[in-house]
Enzyme design. Structure first.
Site, PDB file in Angstrom:
ATOM      1  N   ASP A   1       0.745  -1.461   0.038  1.00 44.44           N
ATOM      2  CA  ASP A   1      -0.059  -0.125  -0.080  1.00 44.44           C
ATOM      3  C   ASP A   1       0.823   1.269  -0.068  1.00 44.44           C
ATOM      4  O   ASP A   1       0.296   2.408   0.273  1.00 44.44           O
ATOM      5  CB  ASP A   1      -0.971  -0.050   1.248  1.00 44.44           C
TER       6      ASP A   1
ATOM      7  N   GLU B   1      10.497  -4.057  12.699  1.00 44.85           N
ATOM      8  CA  GLU B   1      11.731  -3.433  11.898  1.00 44.85           C
ATOM      9  C   GLU B   1      12.869  -3.400  13.068  1.00 44.85           C
ATOM     10  O   GLU B   1      14.049  -3.914  12.633  1.00 44.85           O
ATOM     11  CB  GLU B   1      11.505  -1.894  11.690  1.00 44.85           C
TER      12      GLU B   1
END
Ligand code: UDP
Ligand code: MN
Length: 323
Positions: free
Chosen positions: A181, A264
């Site tokens: 996205d 992350e």
């Protein structure tokens, strides 16, 4: 006598105009023959083709691109790892991302669905792009899927599947986690391709700060700017870094944790030995934004179709495309 003379004149002028136009168009062809233009409506891309042709004389339909040869052996391969899952927006998001990647040379797209079975419409879309890709499955483990409270580890099982693929098949080049996205500037792919170890760069539209980025002063890394530090060693977004394949291969234990908010950080920490001061700063010392964390408005599933009423109409087929 006067009439034929006028006729001769008309014929002469018309012939001159036609001759002049022919020369003009020939000059256009010659000057554009070696330029790298490609008419995107010209159909699917075939691997190994050099895009020095154009299919349309209408310049507004041609897409200029300076590095448009999809299999340029001089360029290091770029592996794009994209998690995706079935929802009303899925095909729209993948269409947009596919079209970005179709303008990028020497990439291999790993599209990894959080699903038990491949979505046929996704397979169709991938085939039509002509891109080099693999369509893989990596459903979210049940324990996380069932979780009622709090955020889920979205796309983690997909990305770990991508990492496993890289370990098995990739020998060199660079990989990048590109969610379905986000919005990617082509310049991003031109730069991350040359990552030696781990490169980082700003991501727009992250938290109230509007951006997440390494802080750079006088060309030197000074720390991280992010609206949610949360004690993370690497407070960066998933779209804000790229990693060299060899760097990953030298770290067999590296993977992404199923830890919402810390995916992350967990992954980058698992790349030990690797410290923040070693980051390669891209996007002109982190002064440009080449990737945006866009989020589509959530759409409710489409309402049921009255199959009796619309029997034998196009709506029945359209309904099969929708979620
Ligand atoms: N995703 C997934 N399964 C899910 C939710 C998300 O595979 O249950 C994928 C999604 O398609 C996207 C990535 O994981 O590529 C990150 O998800 P999302 O964009 O919803 O997260 P956000 O950007 O809001 O953090
Ligand atoms: Mn997202």
């Amino acid at each position: 006598m006067r009439l034929p003379l006028t006729m001769y004149l008309v014929i002469f002028v018309s012939a001159s105009v036609v001759f002049y136009q022919y020369h003009l168009s020939k000059a256009w062809m010659i000057s554009h023959n070696n330029s790298q233009f490609r008419d995107l409506s010209a159909g699917p891309i075939e691997k190994g083709t050099n895009y020095t042709y154009y299919a349309s004389k209408n310049i507004s339909q041609a897409v200029p691109c300076t590095d448009f040869s999809l299999s340029n052996p001089q360029l290091p391969p770029l592996y794009i790892i994209t998690p995706t899952y079935r929802r009303p927006e899925q095909l729209a998001e993948l269409t947009r991302l596919a079209h970005t990647l179709m303008l990028t040379p020497n990439i291999h797209w790993l599209v990894i669905e959080d699903a038990e079975q491949k979505t046929e419409l996704v397979t169709d879309l991938l085939q039509r792009t002509g891109l080099s890709y693999d369509h893989l499955l990596a459903p979210m483990p049940e324990i996380y899927k069932k979780k009622k409270k709090g955020p889920k580890p979205r796309g983690v099982s997909n990305r770990n599947k991508g990492l496993a693929w890289i370990r098995k098949y990739a020998k060199d080049g660079v990989f990048y986690f590109a969610d379905d996205d986000n919005t990617y500037d082509l310049q991003l792919f031109r730069e991350i391709r040359y990552t030696k170890q781990v490169s980082m760069f700003p991501v727009g539209l992250i938290t109230k700060l509007g951006v997440s980025s390494p802080i750079v002063r006088n060309g030197k890394f000074m720390g991280f700017y992010d609206g949610w530090m949360a004690g993370r060693k690497f407070p960066v977004d998933m779209a804000g870094f790229a990693v060299s394949v060899n760097f990953l291969l030298e770290r067999p234990k590296a993977e992404m944790p199923f830890k919402p908010g810390f995916e992350e950080d967990g992954f980058l920490k698992s790349l030990v030995p690797f410290e923040p001061y070693e980051i390669e700063l891209l996007a002109e010392n982190c002064t440009k934004i080449w990737v945006w964390h866009t989020q589509a408005k959530r759409n409710d599933p489409s309402q049921p179709l009255d199959f009796a009423k619309y029997n034998n109409t196009n709506l029945v087929l359209l309904k099969h495309i929708l979620v």
